[in-house]
Design a protein around this motif. Structure first.
Motif, PDB file in Angstrom:
ATOM      1  N   UNK A 129     -10.694 -41.542  70.788  1.00 30.14           N
ATOM      2  CA  UNK A 129      -9.829 -41.901  71.920  1.00 30.14           C
ATOM      3  C   UNK A 129      -8.582 -41.018  71.921  1.00 30.14           C
TER       4      UNK A 129
ATOM      5  N   UNK B 285      -3.454 -29.775  84.857  1.00 31.84           N
ATOM      6  CA  UNK B 285      -3.136 -28.646  85.715  1.00 31.84           C
ATOM      7  C   UNK B 285      -2.006 -27.804  85.120  1.00 31.84           C
TER       8      UNK B 285
ATOM      9  N   UNK C  32     -11.612 -32.150  88.267  1.00 33.65           N
ATOM     10  CA  UNK C  32     -11.827 -32.313  89.692  1.00 33.65           C
ATOM     11  C   UNK C  32     -13.320 -32.239  89.965  1.00 33.65           C
TER      12      UNK C  32
ATOM     13  N   UNK D 194     -17.085 -43.486  74.985  1.00 27.57           N
ATOM     14  CA  UNK D 194     -15.632 -43.654  74.869  1.00 27.57           C
ATOM     15  C   UNK D 194     -14.830 -42.569  75.588  1.00 27.57           C
TER      16      UNK D 194
ATOM     17  N   UNK E   5     -13.147 -37.535  88.980  1.00 22.97           N
ATOM     18  CA  UNK E   5     -14.046 -38.272  89.868  1.00 22.97           C
ATOM     19  C   UNK E   5     -15.233 -38.814  89.076  1.00 22.97           C
ATOM     20  N   UNK E   6     -15.626 -40.062  89.368  1.00 22.80           N
ATOM     21  CA  UNK E   6     -16.598 -40.723  88.491  1.00 22.80           C
ATOM     22  C   UNK E   6     -17.931 -39.996  88.401  1.00 22.80           C
TER      23      UNK E   6
ATOM     24  N   UNK F 177     -21.981 -50.095  81.333  1.00 23.83           N
ATOM     25  CA  UNK F 177     -20.709 -50.804  81.189  1.00 23.83           C
ATOM     26  C   UNK F 177     -20.123 -51.192  82.543  1.00 23.83           C
TER      27      UNK F 177
ATOM     28  N   UNK G 226     -19.306 -55.185  83.668  1.00 27.47           N
ATOM     29  CA  UNK G 226     -17.956 -55.721  83.774  1.00 27.47           C
ATOM     30  C   UNK G 226     -17.344 -55.331  85.105  1.00 27.47           C
TER      31      UNK G 226
END
Lengths: 412, 365
Positions: free
Chosen positions: B116, B128, B213, B302, B312-313, B324, B328
């Motif tokens: 982490x 950036x 990005x 993690x 962006x996902x 996950x 949740x």
């Protein structure tokens, strides 16, 4: 996965020990951590505990740290959530679907509260929560920058065009180190402008139409500010959000809610700021706005329903709301408090509060929500905004892709 | 001393804590997940069996398809990179050099740091206005100086070696002593040129690349690997190489020295020794390293969770993260879909290990 497991185990243990106390009649309240923890504990000690002690009921506040929605979901699924809890306006649909939220019709009187707020918590004619307080968006501006550039302050009569002109002139006068505004690539802020054009989040068939020319108009205006760097993304200034931008003293205008007042008081005490309502759309002559609200809800599985209802009534009582308002913490949800003396004060925080309150019924105001499919709904819009604001795509291309993604998302 | 039955009981007694926790948190949980993947469970309803519908829904979900592609590409690229680098590092660290203990512990550091924390550091490095972009800007600024120095170095070295050879001495092109002199000479020449104003740092605009990005490496219009995922690959390689290196190092100690002596006598180059002695003898270790690597990378979670909404996902979503996010949510959640995705993930990993066992026998030849 291991961490999640330990966490939920820990929570379960904690909750188990708490529920063991219900024999002595305890009403447990779930809410946000952080600053809310101090605030709600203060409210409980001042107003709730004295009244509930007469009935032999103790009240505890159990803040859920981290992601509140996820934590509450886990507790509800394990039947260990509090008797009374925060219900965020934007996640009402998901929680109502669990069947764990008690409909309040007939238990609580809704008449004293602002109508649009009740609507925000109503699904299929059932009211699931009473708004605790609310917020809308305003235009907060740095007076010094406007003075220095010799540009008039933004005011309540500004239109999209006149505001953009002011920001462009300011940028030209002050040079490269200064910016007109920060633009978050998010539906959370942009949506208010889309509403101003009369665009509907969901059409009659429940689908979202991003190809609507009204949506494109708002999209082009918002992203058009990024030309010549009049509007920049917060990340370009190493800022996390619009408040950080304003705090830096290099950005003239921030589009934020009343929460920015306490932030500026703590982080930029010398910044002279004023507040105006959001600009009006040139064509419709109306402004758009979001109602951000969190309500008090009751767990349908509570063993102390009567006590929980009483606690909810105290927490939404006029005394509590007046106190919260006076502290400058939030805007009350009772319509009767519109005449509060606090709104007439001259300090910038109180003036901001007044405009946040006024924003609630001026123009096209909608509850901040993502509909039944949850926050993923906003993803195509956010991605389109990010792509255009960072100069990777043209507005037309981005909108085309967003519409395609939205169609796929909604047909799932 | 013990009768047979008694000793078995004792053994089970000592094993009990482990067996019980495995039974509850692994076997029971796994069985439940399989059951949920065939129901309409949403955390709050009482599950009803609905057959394979969740599986067909999951497979048709575009974000699952993206997650699957991302996971597979991440697993293959990362495992390849980390295995090669770990082997090279182990070979380098297997030499008998002064201060080797220091290098061994220094190179192991990334592995003991929390992933982490490392992710947060990488998030800063690749911002950036982060260090990655800063270093590229610096490189562009000082490019003329660096190039001048390098050209000077090569020219000086060539001249020196030619002079040495003309006087009948056997000098290699890479002779370190001559290189030191060449470097010094080149430094003086560069400094002189800077002073004379012939060369110098350039004015360049700050390098402004946005790593987190929606940017993709595409092949024939198909999005293969996203830049944010590439950053995670670099980071993951950086943190896992040391652990894997340790396994290789242990394996290296077991290779008989006689084999290298024999190769030396045959006149093998270092590269030939690596390919023909070290690599074949490390086969069991390599099998283990690749298996562990594949399982670890397929389950990567993690880093994606920490980077969260900073990228962006779609660029980062992996199978574990997909499971996950679908479990949740705020309120009712499609847990049946998440369970189905988790089972698919488990089957994939199983299949990978079987394929590997089939085609890459773990026994040394």
């Amino acid at each position: 996965m291991k961490k999640v497991l330990t966490l939920s185990l820990g929570l379960a243990l904690l909750a188990a020990s708490a529920s063991a106390q219900t024999a002595t009649k305890t009403v447990k309240i779930n809410g946000y951590g952080g600053t809310d923890q101090t605030l709600v504990n203060d409210l409980i000690n001042r107003f709730v505990k004295p009244q509930m002690a007469k009935d032999g009921v103790t009240v505890v506040y159990q803040p859920l740290q981290g992601d509140y929605n996820k934590a509450l979901t886990t507790l509800l699924a394990a039947n260990t959530a509090g008797d009374v809890m925060y219900l965020p306006g934007e996640t009402v649909d998901g929680f109502v679907a669990t069947g764990k939220i008690l409909p309040l019709n007939g238990l609580v009187s809704t008449t004293p509260f602002i109508k649009s707020l009740n609507t925000a918590f109503t699904r299929n004619g059932k009211l699931y929560a009473i708004a605790k307080d609310f917020n809308t968006l305003t235009l907060v501006y740095n007076k010094d920058l406007f003075d220095e550039a010799g540009v008039a302050y933004p005011n309540n009569n500004d239109t999209w065009t006149s505001l953009a002109t002011k920001l462009r002139t300011l940028k030209q006068k002050l040079g490269n180190d200064y910016y007109g505004t920060c633009l978050q690539p998010n539906f959370d802020r942009f949506g208010a402008f889309a509403y101003a054009t009369g665009w509907q989040q969901f059409g009659a068939n429940g689908k979202t139409n991003l190809a609507d020319p009204r949506f494109a108009e708002a999209f082009n205006w918002y992203t058009g500010l990024a030309k010549d760097k009049v509007g920049v993304q917060p990340s370009e200034l190493s800022a996390g959000w619009n408040g950080d931008c304003l705090k830096s003293g290099k950005v003239a205008v921030a589009i934020e809610g009343g929460w920015i007042v306490n932030f500026l008081r703590d982080n930029a005490p010398n910044l002279k700021y004023g507040t105006a309502l959001l600009p009006k759309n040139d064509k419709t002559g109306k402004r758009g706005n979001f109602l951000y609200t969190v309500g008090w809800a009751i767990n349908s599985g509570t063993k102390n329903r009567a006590a929980a209802v009483k606690v909810l009534n105290i927490l939404t009582s006029p005394q509590v709301q007046e106190y919260v308002l006076q502290q400058g913490l939030a805007i009350p949800s009772r319509s009767s408090l519109t005449n509060s003396a606090y709104f007439k004060k001259a300090d910038p925080g109180a003036q901001n509060a007044k405009l946040v309150f006024d924003g609630a019924d001026d123009g096209y105001v909608r509850a901040f929500t993502f509909g039944p499919k949850g926050p993923d709904w906003a993803k195509p819009i956010n991605e389109a905004l990010a792509a255009v604001l960072s100069g990777q795509k043209s507005a037309a291309d981005a909108l085309k892709k967003a519409q395609a993604d939205m169609t796929t998302f909604q047909s799932r | 001393m013990f009768r047979r039955g008694q000793s078995t009981t004792t053994a089970y007694l000592f094993l009990a804590p482990f067996l019980i926790s495995t039974a509850i948190f692994f076997f029971y949980a796994f069985a439940r997940a399989i059951y949920y993947s065939f129901t309409d469970f949403n955390l709050f309803n009482s599950p009803q069996l609905i057959g394979v519908q969740p599986y067909t829904q999951v497979v048709a979900d575009p974000s699952f398809q993206r997650a699957l592609t991302n996971s597979l590409i991440f697993a293959v690229v990362t495992t390849t990179l980390q295995t090669i680098f770990a082997l090279l590092m182990a070979v380098a660290l297997n030499n008998k050099l002064r201060g080797m203990a220091f290098f061994r512990s220094a190179w192991y550091m990334p592995s003991i740091t929390s992933s982490v924390v490392i992710t947060l550091i990488f998030l800063w490095l690749f911002q950036r206005r982060g260090i990655a972009n800063y270093l590229i800007t610096q490189w562009q600024t000082y490019q003329p100086l660096i190039l001048t120095f390098l050209i000077g170095l090569v020219v000086a070295q060539v001249i020196q070696v030619l002079l040495e050879r003309r006087s009948g001495l056997p000098a290699r092109w890479t002779d370190p002593a001559l290189a030191a002199v060449s470097a010094l000479a080149s430094l003086v020449v560069t400094a002189g040129l800077v002073w004379a104003g012939v060369t110098g740092p350039r004015e360049v605009a700050p390098f402004d690349y946005q790593y987190f990005a929606d940017k993709w490496i595409t092949v024939g219009g198909v999005q293969i690997l996203s830049i944010p995922l590439l950053v995670v690959i670099i980071q993951n390689t950086f943190t896992t190489v040391p652990t894997l290196m340790l396994f290789f190092l242990a394996g290296l100690q077991n290779i008989p020295g006689a084999l290298y002596e024999a190769a030396d006598i045959d006149g093998a180059t270092p590269f030939q020794k690596l390919m023909n002695v070290t690599v074949p003898n490390l086969r069991p270790v390599t099998f283990y390293v690749i298996t562990v690597g594949l399982i670890g990378t397929m389950q990567m979670f993690d880093q994606v969770a920490v980077i969260g909404s900073a990228a962006p996902q779609d660029t980062l979503i992996t199978l574990a993260f997909y499971v996950y996010t679908n479990t949740f949510k705020a309120g009712a959640a499609p847990v049946n879909l998440a369970a189905a995705a988790a089972i698919i993930l488990a089957l994939l990993i199983l299949a990978m290990v079987f394929v590997q066992r089939r085609f890459f026998p773990s026994e040394a030849r």
